[in-house]
Scaffold this active site. Structure first.
Site, PDB file in Angstrom:
ATOM      1  N   GLN A  49       0.860  -1.126   0.019  1.00 50.58           N
ATOM      2  CA  GLN A  49       0.172   0.028  -0.003  1.00 50.58           C
ATOM      3  C   GLN A  49       0.713   1.298  -0.086  1.00 50.58           C
ATOM      4  O   GLN A  49       0.273   2.302  -0.231  1.00 50.58           O
ATOM      5  CB  GLN A  49      -0.785   0.159   1.335  1.00 50.58           C
ATOM      6  CG  GLN A  49      -1.714  -1.197   1.415  1.00 50.58           C
ATOM      7  CD  GLN A  49      -2.722  -1.417   0.002  1.00 50.58           C
ATOM      8  OE1 GLN A  49      -3.360  -0.283  -0.551  1.00 50.58           O
ATOM      9  NE2 GLN A  49      -2.768  -2.518  -0.380  1.00 50.58           N
ATOM     10  N   CYS A  50       2.146   1.228   0.064  1.00 50.57           N
ATOM     11  CA  CYS A  50       2.986   2.307   0.112  1.00 50.57           C
ATOM     12  C   CYS A  50       3.754   2.653  -0.999  1.00 50.57           C
ATOM     13  O   CYS A  50       4.496   1.311  -1.592  1.00 50.57           O
ATOM     14  CB  CYS A  50       4.082   1.909   1.327  1.00 50.57           C
ATOM     15  SG  CYS A  50       5.345   3.114   1.457  1.00 50.57           S
ATOM     16  N   GLY A  51       3.726   3.732  -1.524  1.00 49.24           N
ATOM     17  CA  GLY A  51       4.258   4.279  -2.901  1.00 49.24           C
ATOM     18  C   GLY A  51       5.713   3.958  -2.573  1.00 49.24           C
ATOM     19  O   GLY A  51       6.596   3.345  -3.926  1.00 49.24           O
ATOM     20  N   ARG A  80       6.668   0.503  -2.960  1.00 47.53           N
ATOM     21  CA  ARG A  80       6.317   0.026  -4.424  1.00 47.53           C
ATOM     22  C   ARG A  80       7.287   0.426  -5.546  1.00 47.53           C
ATOM     23  O   ARG A  80       8.177  -0.307  -6.082  1.00 47.53           O
ATOM     24  CB  ARG A  80       5.333   0.252  -5.048  1.00 47.53           C
ATOM     25  CG  ARG A  80       3.970  -0.357  -4.187  1.00 47.53           C
ATOM     26  CD  ARG A  80       2.558  -0.109  -4.710  1.00 47.53           C
ATOM     27  NE  ARG A  80       2.386   1.193  -5.273  1.00 47.53           N
ATOM     28  CZ  ARG A  80       1.572   2.202  -4.287  1.00 47.53           C
ATOM     29  NH1 ARG A  80       1.062   1.289  -3.319  1.00 47.53           N
ATOM     30  NH2 ARG A  80       1.396   3.441  -4.487  1.00 47.53           N
TER      31      ARG A  80
END
Length: 141
Positions: A10-12, A15
């Site tokens: 969920q974390c940019g 990612r």
């Protein structure tokens, strides 16, 4: 060669870090630490390998940090680790382990310092910031 990422999909930043690892042609071991948090001994090992204070691994944004009063300077490292184990969302991410070292990769480009293989192609982060140019080289800051 083993590369491990403690990842939150969920974390940019997490990612982007994962994609920079993959951009070397390596598929890392992905540990979704919110589902499978590290053991106490592994967390202590990671902190030691990163050579950072325990407090530097605490995430504040989007966590119960304030509600738990974790800014209290009297809390010991052992107590802070207890809170991270009880609430894995408090562990900042992503943490990456490679043969060249272990690092908290915030910003995601910090992973480039510990990747043993070069980048294979151009890479642009989700926010549009170019990190790797068409020659596979890091873009100057």
């Amino acid at each position: 060669m083993t590369v491990t990422i403690y990842h939150n999909p969920q974390c940019g930043t997490s990612r982007n870090t994962l994609e920079l690892i993959r951009n070397t042609g390596v598929e890392p071991e992905i540990i979704e630490y919110l589902i499978n948090p590290p053991s106490r001994s592994k967390l202590v090992e990671l902190i030691a390998a990163m050579n950072i204070p325990v407090r530097d691994l605490l995430r504040k944004k989007g966590t119960p940090y304030d509600e738990l009063n974790l800014d209290d300077p009297n809390l010991t490292d052992a107590t802070l680790i207890d809170f991270m184990l009880a609430h894995p969302i408090l562990i900042n991410r992503p943490i990456v382990e490679t043969p060249l070292g272990t690092k908290l990769c915030r910003p995601s480009e910090l992973v480039l310092d510990i990747l043993p293989l070069p980048q294979l192609k151009e890479f642009t982060k989700e926010d549009g910031e170019k990190v790797i140019n068409t020659e596979g080289r890091r873009v100057s800051m």
